[in-house]
Write a protein that holds these residues in place. Structure first.
Motif, PDB file in Angstrom:
ATOM      1  N   ARG A  56     -19.022 -17.557  11.924  1.00  0.00           N
ATOM      2  CA  ARG A  56     -19.567 -17.088  10.652  1.00  0.00           C
ATOM      3  C   ARG A  56     -19.118 -15.652  10.436  1.00  0.00           C
ATOM      4  N   LEU A  57     -18.321 -15.443   9.420  1.00  0.00           N
ATOM      5  CA  LEU A  57     -17.850 -14.104   9.080  1.00  0.00           C
ATOM      6  C   LEU A  57     -18.745 -13.511   8.006  1.00  0.00           C
ATOM      7  N   SER A  58     -18.967 -12.220   8.123  1.00  0.00           N
ATOM      8  CA  SER A  58     -19.745 -11.510   7.124  1.00  0.00           C
ATOM      9  C   SER A  58     -18.959 -10.322   6.598  1.00  0.00           C
ATOM     10  N   CYS A  59     -19.250  -9.973   5.373  1.00  0.00           N
ATOM     11  CA  CYS A  59     -18.628  -8.805   4.759  1.00  0.00           C
ATOM     12  C   CYS A  59     -19.719  -8.014   4.070  1.00  0.00           C
ATOM     13  N   ALA A  60     -19.980  -6.841   4.601  1.00  0.00           N
ATOM     14  CA  ALA A  60     -20.978  -5.957   4.017  1.00  0.00           C
ATOM     15  C   ALA A  60     -20.283  -4.981   3.076  1.00  0.00           C
ATOM     16  N   THR A  61     -20.900  -4.734   1.955  1.00  0.00           N
ATOM     17  CA  THR A  61     -20.272  -3.848   0.975  1.00  0.00           C
ATOM     18  C   THR A  61     -21.194  -2.680   0.642  1.00  0.00           C
ATOM     19  N   SER A  62     -20.597  -1.601   0.274  1.00  0.00           N
ATOM     20  CA  SER A  62     -21.345  -0.451  -0.204  1.00  0.00           C
ATOM     21  C   SER A  62     -20.881  -0.150  -1.615  1.00  0.00           C
ATOM     22  N   GLY A  63     -21.678   0.532  -2.335  1.00  0.00           N
ATOM     23  CA  GLY A  63     -21.342   0.790  -3.727  1.00  0.00           C
ATOM     24  C   GLY A  63     -22.242   0.001  -4.643  1.00  0.00           C
ATOM     25  N   ARG A  64     -22.168   0.321  -5.885  1.00  0.00           N
ATOM     26  CA  ARG A  64     -23.049  -0.302  -6.844  1.00  0.00           C
ATOM     27  C   ARG A  64     -22.443  -1.555  -7.450  1.00  0.00           C
ATOM     28  N   ALA A  65     -23.293  -2.316  -8.086  1.00  0.00           N
ATOM     29  CA  ALA A  65     -22.862  -3.469  -8.897  1.00  0.00           C
ATOM     30  C   ALA A  65     -22.138  -4.534  -8.088  1.00  0.00           C
ATOM     31  N   PHE A  66     -22.621  -4.791  -6.871  1.00  0.00           N
ATOM     32  CA  PHE A  66     -22.001  -5.838  -6.048  1.00  0.00           C
ATOM     33  C   PHE A  66     -21.984  -7.166  -6.785  1.00  0.00           C
ATOM     34  N   GLN A  99      -5.141  -9.397  -7.448  1.00  0.00           N
ATOM     35  CA  GLN A  99      -6.248  -9.185  -8.372  1.00  0.00           C
ATOM     36  C   GLN A  99      -7.456  -8.544  -7.692  1.00  0.00           C
ATOM     37  N   TYR A 100      -7.350  -8.277  -6.397  1.00  0.00           N
ATOM     38  CA  TYR A 100      -8.463  -7.708  -5.644  1.00  0.00           C
ATOM     39  C   TYR A 100      -8.074  -6.295  -5.177  1.00  0.00           C
ATOM     40  N   PRO A 101      -8.574  -5.274  -5.814  1.00  0.00           N
ATOM     41  CA  PRO A 101      -8.189  -3.911  -5.432  1.00  0.00           C
ATOM     42  C   PRO A 101      -8.909  -3.361  -4.203  1.00  0.00           C
ATOM     43  N   TYR A 102      -9.994  -3.997  -3.807  1.00  0.00           N
ATOM     44  CA  TYR A 102     -10.787  -3.472  -2.691  1.00  0.00           C
ATOM     45  C   TYR A 102     -10.726  -4.436  -1.516  1.00  0.00           C
ATOM     46  N   ARG A 160     -22.822 -15.779  -1.073  1.00  0.00           N
ATOM     47  CA  ARG A 160     -23.086 -14.358  -1.271  1.00  0.00           C
ATOM     48  C   ARG A 160     -24.579 -14.136  -1.407  1.00  0.00           C
ATOM     49  N   ASP A 161     -25.008 -12.959  -0.998  1.00  0.00           N
ATOM     50  CA  ASP A 161     -26.388 -12.529  -1.158  1.00  0.00           C
ATOM     51  C   ASP A 161     -26.343 -11.233  -1.952  1.00  0.00           C
ATOM     52  N   ASN A 162     -26.617 -11.338  -3.229  1.00  0.00           N
ATOM     53  CA  ASN A 162     -26.505 -10.155  -4.095  1.00  0.00           C
ATOM     54  C   ASN A 162     -27.574  -9.112  -3.787  1.00  0.00           C
ATOM     55  N   ALA A 163     -28.674  -9.540  -3.203  1.00  0.00           N
ATOM     56  CA  ALA A 163     -29.731  -8.592  -2.843  1.00  0.00           C
ATOM     57  C   ALA A 163     -29.328  -7.753  -1.627  1.00  0.00           C
ATOM     58  N   LYS A 164     -28.515  -8.343  -0.747  1.00  0.00           N
ATOM     59  CA  LYS A 164     -28.097  -7.642   0.476  1.00  0.00           C
ATOM     60  C   LYS A 164     -26.665  -7.144   0.398  1.00  0.00           C
ATOM     61  N   ASN A 165     -26.004  -7.376  -0.736  1.00  0.00           N
ATOM     62  CA  ASN A 165     -24.619  -6.920  -0.926  1.00  0.00           C
ATOM     63  C   ASN A 165     -23.683  -7.456   0.156  1.00  0.00           C
ATOM     64  N   VAL A 186     -15.821   0.824  -4.002  1.00  0.00           N
ATOM     65  CA  VAL A 186     -16.453  -0.208  -3.169  1.00  0.00           C
ATOM     66  C   VAL A 186     -15.820  -0.185  -1.789  1.00  0.00           C
ATOM     67  N   GLN A 187     -16.644  -0.125  -0.774  1.00  0.00           N
ATOM     68  CA  GLN A 187     -16.170  -0.198   0.610  1.00  0.00           C
ATOM     69  C   GLN A 187     -16.651  -1.501   1.226  1.00  0.00           C
ATOM     70  N   LEU A 188     -15.761  -2.135   1.983  1.00  0.00           N
ATOM     71  CA  LEU A 188     -16.072  -3.424   2.573  1.00  0.00           C
ATOM     72  C   LEU A 188     -15.886  -3.362   4.083  1.00  0.00           C
ATOM     73  N   GLN A 189     -16.767  -4.018   4.803  1.00  0.00           N
ATOM     74  CA  GLN A 189     -16.728  -4.054   6.262  1.00  0.00           C
ATOM     75  C   GLN A 189     -16.903  -5.486   6.716  1.00  0.00           C
ATOM     76  N   ALA A 190     -15.820  -6.072   7.243  1.00  0.00           N
ATOM     77  CA  ALA A 190     -15.871  -7.451   7.719  1.00  0.00           C
ATOM     78  C   ALA A 190     -16.235  -7.487   9.196  1.00  0.00           C
ATOM     79  N   SER A 191     -16.948  -8.527   9.588  1.00  0.00           N
ATOM     80  CA  SER A 191     -17.333  -8.703  10.987  1.00  0.00           C
ATOM     81  C   SER A 191     -17.520 -10.191  11.279  1.00  0.00           C
ATOM     82  N   GLY A 192     -17.655 -10.503  12.566  1.00  0.00           N
ATOM     83  CA  GLY A 192     -17.957 -11.864  12.969  1.00  0.00           C
ATOM     84  C   GLY A 192     -16.821 -12.625  13.600  1.00  0.00           C
ATOM     85  N   GLY A 193     -15.636 -12.028  13.642  1.00  0.00           N
ATOM     86  CA  GLY A 193     -14.517 -12.716  14.261  1.00  0.00           C
ATOM     87  C   GLY A 193     -14.693 -12.838  15.767  1.00  0.00           C
ATOM     88  N   GLY A 194     -13.831 -13.645  16.370  1.00  0.00           N
ATOM     89  CA  GLY A 194     -13.897 -13.829  17.807  1.00  0.00           C
ATOM     90  C   GLY A 194     -13.042 -14.988  18.251  1.00  0.00           C
TER      91      GLY A 194
END
Length: 127
Positions: A18-28, A113-116, A73-78, A1-9
Motif C-alpha cells: 500500500r503506497l501513500s502520498c501525503a501532500t502539503s499546501g492548500r486545495a488538495f 499534465q502533472y507539474p507537481y 484519496r482522503d481529501n480531509a487528510k490530504n 504543492v509538496q508531495l511525499q510518497a511512502s510505502g514501497g518495499g
C-alpha cells in the motif's frame, strides 16, 4: 504543492503493498492525483489517477494494473493511496505520485499534465 510518497518495499509475487502520498499546501481536493512508475531502463509510465472532487473523483488505470490496483484519496487528510494486490515481478519500479489541476479527461494519463511530483518510492517484487 509538496508531495511525499511512502510505502514501497520488497514483496513476493502475489503479495500486496500500500503506497501513500501525503501532500502539503492548500486545495488538495481540487487536484487530480496520479501515480506513475519507472522500471529500470524504461520510461516512466502511467499507473492510475483519481480526479478532483469537482470532476466526480473518477478513477482511471493502465491496462496492466486494472483489477489489481486501487487508487483512492482522503481529501480531509490530504492523502492519496495506491493499494496494490496480486503483485507481479513486472510491477517492480520506482513509483511516483503527482498532482495536477485543470486536467481534461483525455490528458489524465499524460505525465506532462502533472507539474507537481513526489520523490518516488521503490517497489520490488520478487518471483
Amino acid at each position: 504543492v509538496q508531495l511525499q510518497a511512502s510505502g514501497g518495499g520488497l514483496v513476493q509475487a502475489g503479495g500486496s503493498l500500500r503506497l501513500s502520498c501525503a501532500t502539503s499546501g492548500r486545495a488538495f481536493s481540487s487536484y487530480t492525483m496520479g501515480w506513475f512508475r519507472q522500471a529500470p531502463g524504461k520510461e516512466r509510465e502511467f499507473v492510475a489517477t483519481i480526479r478532483n472532487r469537482n470532476s466526480g473523483g473518477n478513477t482511471y488505470y493502465s491496462d496492466s494494473v486494472k483489477g489489481r490496483f486501487t487508487i483512492s484519496r482522503d481529501n480531509a487528510k490530504n492523502t492519496v493511496t495506491l493499494q496494490m494486490n496480486s503483485l507481479k515481478p513486472e510491477d517492480t519500479a520506482v513509483y511516483y505520485c503527482a498532482a495536477g489541476s485543470g486536467l481534461i479527461l483525455s490528458s489524465v494519463r499524460s505525465e506532462t499534465q502533472y507539474p507537481y511530483w513526489g520523490q518516488g518510492t521503490l517497489v520490488t517484487v520478487s518471483s
